[in-house]
Structures are given as structure tokens and as C-alpha cells.
Write a protein that holds these residues in place. Structure first.
Motif, short mmCIF file in Angstrom:
data_model
loop_
_atom_site.label_atom_id
_atom_site.label_comp_id
_atom_site.label_asym_id
_atom_site.label_seq_id
_atom_site.Cartn_x
_atom_site.Cartn_y
_atom_site.Cartn_z
N VAL A 1 0.82 -1.33 0.04
CA VAL A 1 -0.21 0.03 -0.02
C VAL A 1 1.03 1.17 0.03
O VAL A 1 0.42 2.18 -0.58
N LEU A 2 1.78 1.08 0.72
CA LEU A 2 2.86 2.32 1.00
C LEU A 2 3.75 2.73 -0.52
O LEU A 2 3.79 3.56 -0.70
N ALA A 3 3.75 1.57 -1.22
CA ALA A 3 4.79 1.64 -2.53
C ALA A 3 3.89 2.44 -3.05
O ALA A 3 4.20 3.39 -4.15
N VAL B 1 -13.81 -1.49 -2.54
CA VAL B 1 -14.58 -0.27 -1.92
C VAL B 1 -13.88 0.16 -0.86
O VAL B 1 -13.46 -0.71 -0.02
N ASP B 2 -13.86 1.50 -0.51
CA ASP B 2 -13.11 1.74 0.81
C ASP B 2 -14.44 2.11 1.71
O ASP B 2 -15.45 1.89 1.57
N LYS B 3 -14.09 2.75 2.96
CA LYS B 3 -15.00 2.83 4.01
C LYS B 3 -16.13 3.77 3.55
O LYS B 3 -17.10 3.59 4.36
N ILE B 4 -16.25 4.51 2.84
CA ILE B 4 -17.19 5.50 2.22
C ILE B 4 -17.99 4.81 1.06
O ILE B 4 -18.83 5.51 0.51
N ALA C 1 -3.81 -0.76 -2.44
CA ALA C 1 -2.73 -0.06 -3.39
C ALA C 1 -3.45 0.60 -4.82
O ALA C 1 -3.01 1.65 -5.29
N LEU C 2 -4.48 -0.05 -5.25
CA LEU C 2 -5.02 0.31 -6.61
C LEU C 2 -5.62 1.77 -6.31
O LEU C 2 -5.44 2.83 -7.16
N GLN C 3 -6.42 1.87 -5.36
CA GLN C 3 -6.91 3.21 -4.94
C GLN C 3 -6.05 4.21 -4.84
O GLN C 3 -6.52 5.20 -5.44
N TYR C 4 -5.01 3.95 -4.25
CA TYR C 4 -4.06 5.06 -4.26
C TYR C 4 -3.48 5.22 -5.60
O TYR C 4 -3.11 6.48 -5.85
N ALA C 5 -2.99 4.26 -6.36
CA ALA C 5 -2.52 4.49 -7.66
C ALA C 5 -3.34 5.38 -8.42
O ALA C 5 -3.13 6.18 -9.06
N CYS C 6 -4.83 5.18 -8.33
CA CYS C 6 -5.65 5.99 -8.96
C CYS C 6 -5.78 7.29 -8.56
O CYS C 6 -5.91 8.38 -9.64
N HIS D 1 -5.27 -5.82 -0.46
CA HIS D 1 -5.20 -5.23 1.31
C HIS D 1 -5.60 -3.78 1.29
O HIS D 1 -5.13 -3.00 0.72
N ARG D 2 -6.45 -3.73 2.30
CA ARG D 2 -6.96 -2.44 2.49
C ARG D 2 -6.39 -1.86 3.81
O ARG D 2 -6.41 -2.71 4.84
N ASN D 3 -6.15 -0.52 4.03
CA ASN D 3 -5.60 0.03 5.18
C ASN D 3 -6.78 0.23 5.85
O ASN D 3 -7.87 0.02 5.63
N ARG D 4 -6.68 1.19 7.04
CA ARG D 4 -7.84 1.37 8.15
C ARG D 4 -9.18 2.12 7.42
O ARG D 4 -10.21 2.04 7.81
N GLY D 5 -8.56 2.90 6.47
CA GLY D 5 -9.61 3.84 5.73
C GLY D 5 -10.18 2.88 4.51
O GLY D 5 -11.21 3.65 3.76
N GLY D 6 -9.86 1.57 4.60
CA GLY D 6 -10.34 0.84 3.43
C GLY D 6 -9.72 1.21 1.81
O GLY D 6 -10.27 0.59 0.94
#
Length: 228
Positions: free
Chosen positions: A76-78, A133-136, A107-112, A99-104
Motif C-alpha cells: 500500500v505504501l509503495a 470499495v473503501d470505508k465510504i 494500493a489500486l485506489q492510491y495509484a488511481c 489489502h486495505r488500510n484502516r480507511g479501506g
């Protein structure tokens, strides 16, 4: 930063030659966590330090899915850092792609969000969930659309992203495209089957949120298709 975090952070920032020298003298630092529950591997992935990541994974392969205090893994951090080489390295080491972090956030979501088409293409090619999907309730398509990353919107749609998936406020990616006046993304979504009549939690359709210029553009697109 706390003392341990600063120590690890400064270590990772060093030139590779300095890192190699320190590790040859004492490699204990790579097995220690800082106050944020991060190993050196987390910081190295975030900073794009491919050689250091390789060194650690050879000795502690189980760290590939280690979570920090926000539940973020090195993969996720990469992606947060925007580094394809360390992203690839983590996946090849067996890291959980979805894998999703606490906010859901995956890695794909961050890259987007960051507009990193190279990382998006890679993650999708190795099985990342295009509709995660993330938390929202936002999907990668929501994130790319709201930021106007049309090249990524196109890629996600080609890989099965659902243009009509609503988040917890009932907003589809088309709602966000219209609200943010991301005209290229809006037209792209409509051409790929986005429903312009869906109501969000505030009983608004995507077109209710659109600017006059976007409405005119959509009308002209519809007219041109009918003419064709």
C-alpha cells in the motif's frame, strides 16, 4: 517524528552505499519496528528503495504483509509513494494485492488517486479488484473520476469497473464527474454505460449536478450518436 521513527527514516534516506555499509556492520535495524508499527521495509517501499526492499524480503519475507498502525502494508505504501518497482517487488514477494488500510484504501485506489497509470496497469494485470470499495463506498473509479484522471478511468472501465456502483452517499462515478465538472470523464462514463438517471442520497441525478457547459456537451454527444 519520534526518535525511532526518525532513526529509521534517516536510514532509508541514505545512499545505497551507506545503507550497505551499515547493514554489513549491524542488520538489526531491519527487524525493528518504530512507534508507528512500521518496519524499515514500510519506509523503504514508500521511498522506492528497491535494493533495500530486496535485501529485507530475502531475510524477512513475512514482512511483506506487515501492517503499521494505520493497517497499511508495504505494498500500500509503495503505491502511496508512486513507485512501480517497489510495488512490483511486493507483489512478487506474495503481498496481498487487495489489502486495505484502516480507511479501506487499497494500493489500486492510491495509484488511481495519484494518477499513476503504470501502477494501475500493473496491479490490474495481476488481479487487483477494480471494484474494491473503501470505508465510504468509493471505488477506484470514483477516485480517478473525481480527480479527472481520464486515462485511468478508461483503463478501469476496460478492466470491468462498474460505472454505476454507488458509494454510501449514493453517488456514482458519473455523479462525481458532473459535480467536479470533469467533462472528459463524464462523456467516457456515459459511453461505457453510466446511468444518468440514478438518484443519490440527496435525490439528485448526475445531470442535476452538472454545469451548463457539461449539459450542452452531453446533449451534443447524444445528438451526434443519433445522427450517426
Amino acid at each position: 517524528m519520534s526518535s525511532k521513527t526518525m532513526e529509521i527514516y534517516e536510514f532509508v534516506r541514505k545512499r545505497q552505499e551507506e545503507i550497505d555499509y551499515i547493514l554489513a556492520e549491524d542488520s538489526n535495524i531491519i527487524s525493528q519496528k518504530d512507534e508507528n508499527e512500521r518496519f524499515v521495509l514500510h519506509w523503504a517501499a514508500l521511498a522506492g528503495k528497491e535494493e533495500l526492499c530486496k535485501y529485507i524480503l530475502q531475510r524477512f519475507p513475512e514482512q511483506r504483509d506487515a501492517e503499521d498502525d494505520t493497517n497499511a502494508t508495504p505494498l500500500v505504501l509503495a503505491a502511496v509513494g508512486g513507485f512501480l518497482p517497489t510495488t512490483v517487488l511486493m507483489v512478487q514477494a506474495g503481498a496481498d494485492i487487495n489489502h486495505r488500510n484502516r480507511g479501506g484504501h487499497s494500493a489500486l485506489q492510491y495509484a488511481c488517486s495519484k494518477g499513476r497509470l503504470d501502477i494501475v496497469n500493473y496491479l490490474l494485470s495481476v488481479g487487483a479488484d477494480a471494484n474494491i470499495v473503501d470505508k465510504i463506498g468509493d471505488t477506484p473509479l470514483h477516485r480517478a473520476t473525481s480527480l479527472g484522471h481520464s486515462h485511468i478511468v478508461d483503463t478501469l472501465l476496460l478492466h470491468g469497473a462498474n460505472p454505476n456502483k454507488a458509494n454510501k452517499e449514493g453517488n456514482t462515478p458519473l455523479h462525481l464527474a458532473c459535480e467536479e465538472n470533469e467533462q472528459t470523464c463524464a462523456i467516457m462514463l456515459l459511453k461505457r454505460g453510466a446511468n444518468r438517471t440514478l438518484l443519490n442520497a440527496y435525490e439528485k441525478t448526475p445531470l442535476d449536478l452538472a454545469t451548463r457547459s457539461l449539459l450542452n456537451l452531453i446533449a451534443s454527444e447524444v445528438d451526434s450518436r443519433h445522427a450517426g
